[in-house]
Design an enzyme around this catalytic site. Structure first.
Site, PDB file in Angstrom:
ATOM      1  N   GLU A  74       0.805  -1.219   0.000  1.00 48.13           N
ATOM      2  CA  GLU A  74       0.000   0.000   0.000  1.00 48.13           C
ATOM      3  C   GLU A  74       0.842   1.275   0.000  1.00 48.13           C
ATOM      4  OE1 GLU A  74      -3.518   2.141   2.681  1.00 48.13           O
ATOM      5  OE2 GLU A  74      -2.641   0.226   3.333  1.00 48.13           O
ATOM      6  N   GLY A 128     -10.861  10.770   7.952  1.00 46.45           N
ATOM      7  CA  GLY A 128     -12.236  10.771   7.477  1.00 46.45           C
ATOM      8  C   GLY A 128     -13.165   9.947   8.349  1.00 46.45           C
TER       9      GLY A 128
END
Length: 280
Positions: A74, A128
């Site tokens: 990632e 978020g």
């Protein structure tokens, strides 16, 4: 049969898909809670796909996919995608040879990038997911688009304590406009009523100031002047972007935002292992 290439970044909240069509990038987002829709969408559009996948939920997608997939680290994918977007957008000169990358998704991850190398140097649970969770606890609203709209309409400044509030009878040693304590103005909370919009605006400011402070401190320690901010949390959220940019510049650093920056991981996965030379 010609192969068709896709990059997929399966995050904790959103899955991002990129592919090339007629020489241009194409982008798609799907909530990760509807991961089966991603596989169905791929089946309906592609016949012989080569899927490069990354992200925290990549393993789950790999189990469910009817197509073979190749998993990409990632952090490697994210930084490769950032480098490509900087180059594509003509911003590489602004970033310099050494810069920070702050990726604000469900949480926040911070990297230093220099040339072709990168290192993850920290992160935070603030992101978020925090915006969604605290907004729901404070207002009962759980629709992300509605939360964005409400946050733009609010003003949560009176919920916070500023440096000027503390140094009320003398000149403060730092900017008086800086927040000294998020949600710290309890006396105002007791005397005033606040709207849903105000609560969410205060949450947005807390997230923005926190991730910016971490990023700037990391940039100071690693002697670089630029922070590249990416992530789905910035998408369509001008208020958060303005807070982060203003706070970064106030602290003496440069803030860069990339068009389609939230797709950095998917783009980096797509380009991995020499595919950039083969496809672009």
């Amino acid at each position: 049969m010609n192969k068709e290439y896709l990059g997929v970044d399966v995050g904790g909240t959103l899955s991002k898909i990129v592919y090339r069509l007629e020489g241009e990038w194409r982008y798609k987002k799907v909530p990760t809670t509807r991961l089966e829709d991603v596989d169905q969408w791929i089946q309906g559009r592609f016949h012989n796909p080569v899927i490069h996948i990354t992200g925290g939920k990549a393993g789950l997608f790999t189990q469910k996919s009817v197509f073979p997939v190749k998993k990409i680290n990632e952090f490697e994918a994210t930084c490769e995608g950032v480098r490509h977007l900087l180059e594509e957008n003509g911003q590489y000169g602004e970033a310099g040879s050494r810069f920070m990358v702050t990726n604000v998704g469900t949480g926040t991850s911070i990297h230093v990038v220099e040339g072709d190398s990168y290192e993850r140097i920290g992160g935070s649970g603030m992101g978020g997911g925090t915006l969604l969770g605290l907004s729901y606890l404070l207002t009962g609203e759980d629709n992300y688009d509605t939360i964005l709209t409400l946050g733009k309409q609010g003003n949560g400044a009176s919920l916070n304590v500023t440096v000027r509030d503390i140094y009320s009878h003398e000149n403060p040693p730092i900017s008086g406009d800086l927040t000294a304590s998020n949600f710290g103005n309890v006396s105002n909370m007791k005397e005033q009523s606040f709207s849903q919009e105000d609560y969410i605006a205060a949450v947005v400011r807390m997230i923005g100031e926190t991730i910016t402070t971490m990023s700037v401190q990391a940039a100071e320690r690693l002697k670089t002047d630029t922070v590249v901010y990416i992530g789905s949390t910035f998408s369509q959220h001008d208020t958060l972007r303005d807070i982060v940019q203003g706070y970064t510049e106030l602290r003496g650093k440069k803030a860069l935002f990339l068009d389609h920056g939230e797709y950095s991981g998917a783009i980096g996965a797509f380009l991995n292992k020499g595919l950039k030379k083969a496809v672009l």
